[in-house]
Write an enzyme that holds these catalytic residues in place. Structure first.
Site, mmCIF file in Angstrom:
data_model
loop_
_atom_site.group_PDB
_atom_site.id
_atom_site.type_symbol
_atom_site.label_atom_id
_atom_site.label_comp_id
_atom_site.label_asym_id
_atom_site.label_seq_id
_atom_site.Cartn_x
_atom_site.Cartn_y
_atom_site.Cartn_z
ATOM 1 N N PRO A 21 -10.716 -0.858 12.516
ATOM 2 C CA PRO A 21 -9.508 -1.646 12.817
ATOM 3 C C PRO A 21 -9.442 -1.948 14.308
ATOM 4 O O PRO A 21 -9.201 -1.065 15.120
ATOM 5 C CB PRO A 21 -8.362 -0.734 12.377
ATOM 6 C CG PRO A 21 -8.930 0.653 12.464
ATOM 7 C CD PRO A 21 -10.393 0.534 12.172
ATOM 8 N N ASP A 189 -11.235 0.434 18.959
ATOM 9 C CA ASP A 189 -11.132 0.966 17.602
ATOM 10 C C ASP A 189 -9.809 1.740 17.478
ATOM 11 O O ASP A 189 -9.612 2.745 18.167
ATOM 12 C CB ASP A 189 -12.325 1.889 17.330
ATOM 13 C CG ASP A 189 -12.427 2.325 15.870
ATOM 14 O OD1 ASP A 189 -11.386 2.359 15.182
ATOM 15 O OD2 ASP A 189 -13.548 2.643 15.436
ATOM 16 N N HIS A 190 -8.933 1.277 16.605
ATOM 17 C CA HIS A 190 -7.603 1.877 16.468
ATOM 18 C C HIS A 190 -7.670 3.313 15.958
ATOM 19 O O HIS A 190 -6.717 4.084 16.106
ATOM 20 C CB HIS A 190 -6.759 1.023 15.513
ATOM 21 C CG HIS A 190 -5.290 1.104 15.781
ATOM 22 N ND1 HIS A 190 -4.686 2.201 16.365
ATOM 23 C CD2 HIS A 190 -4.293 0.218 15.538
ATOM 24 C CE1 HIS A 190 -3.388 1.987 16.465
ATOM 25 N NE2 HIS A 190 -3.123 0.795 15.976
ATOM 26 N N ARG A 191 -8.780 3.687 15.377
ATOM 27 C CA ARG A 191 -8.932 5.070 14.911
ATOM 28 C C ARG A 191 -9.164 6.031 16.080
ATOM 29 O O ARG A 191 -8.966 7.242 15.941
ATOM 30 C CB ARG A 191 -10.096 5.162 13.917
ATOM 31 C CG ARG A 191 -9.917 4.329 12.650
ATOM 32 C CD ARG A 191 -11.179 4.259 11.832
ATOM 33 N NE ARG A 191 -12.287 3.646 12.581
ATOM 34 C CZ ARG A 191 -13.501 3.436 12.062
ATOM 35 N NH1 ARG A 191 -13.761 3.790 10.821
ATOM 36 N NH2 ARG A 191 -14.440 2.875 12.803
ATOM 37 N N VAL A 192 -9.580 5.481 17.218
ATOM 38 C CA VAL A 192 -9.838 6.286 18.409
ATOM 39 C C VAL A 192 -8.655 6.277 19.364
ATOM 40 O O VAL A 192 -8.344 7.286 20.010
ATOM 41 C CB VAL A 192 -11.116 5.785 19.123
ATOM 42 C CG1 VAL A 192 -11.287 6.432 20.488
ATOM 43 C CG2 VAL A 192 -12.337 6.045 18.251
#
Length: 213
Positions: A21, A189-192
């Site tokens: 994402p 990266d929105h997960r990071v």
């Protein structure tokens, strides 16, 4: 006639776009000081991209959360080494050789290493280096106002660099002056990390470039 071009990067970037994402954040950077410094140091053979890589190395040192990778199902790896990938367009396609330990290099050393890996890449020579942790993609030489870049996995972020343009700006005292302005767009990266981290990191790059001495 029908031409062919290597699509080796396509599966990797396609997977990145589908699975990661992306957050996109853009800032305008006043490059006047940095470009004036560069013009006054012709013997150093430093490109605009070298200035940006140098600033990115400083920012990655300050925000190590961006110098990371999301892998192995919900695991985030934070890397100690700051290896910055440089997107190079070749006849065989796009490749991303890395400038190793960029945070430990002077601006002149970054310029030398950047020229070396670019020349070798375009000559089709093998480049052996550590994995890149962050990538700079520069289209400034192609008269581009702005663009967004797809994250190069397993990295967590990539910086898209546009063309520096002479732009009239209103100063704090109401005067109009011409400045060299350039747009930078970070893909994260929105997960990071979240939008706040993206903004803080990008504004650190902006500050490094605008306060260049």
């Amino acid at each position: 006639t029908v031409g062919t071009r290597s699509a080796s990067a396509a599966p990797r970037l396609s997977t990145s776009w589908q699975s990661a994402p992306h957050i996109f954040v853009t800032v305008d950077v006043n490059m006047t000081n940095a470009l004036d410094w560069r013009k006054g140091q012709p013997e150093k053979k430093v490109s605009i991209n070298d200035l940006i890589i140098f600033a990115c190395a400083k920012a990655l040192k300050k925000y190590p959360e961006v110098n990371a990778s999301y892998q192995d199902e919900d695991t985030i790896y934070y890397w100690d080494d700051i290896n910055i990938g440089v997107a190079v367009s070749t006849e065989g396609g796009l490749i991303v050789p890395a400038i190793e330990d960029a945070d430990q290099l002077s601006i002149e050393e970054i310029g030398e290493r950047s020229r070396e890996i670019t020349e070798k890449s375009r000559a089709g020579k093998q480049i052996i280096s550590k994995p890149s942790r962050f990538t700079v993609s520069n289209l400034g030489m192609y008269n581009v106002d702005s663009f967004t870049a797809v994250i190069n996995p397993p990295e967590a972020a990539i910086l898209a660099v546009s063309t520096a343009r002479k732009t009239p700006m209103v100063t704090e005292d109401g005067k109009i002056e011409v400045r060299e302005m350039m747009k930078l767009t970070l893909s994260l990266d929105h997960r990071v990390g979240d939008g706040v981290l993206a903004a803080q990191f990008l504004n650190e790059i902006k500050a490094q470039l605008e306060d260049w001495k």
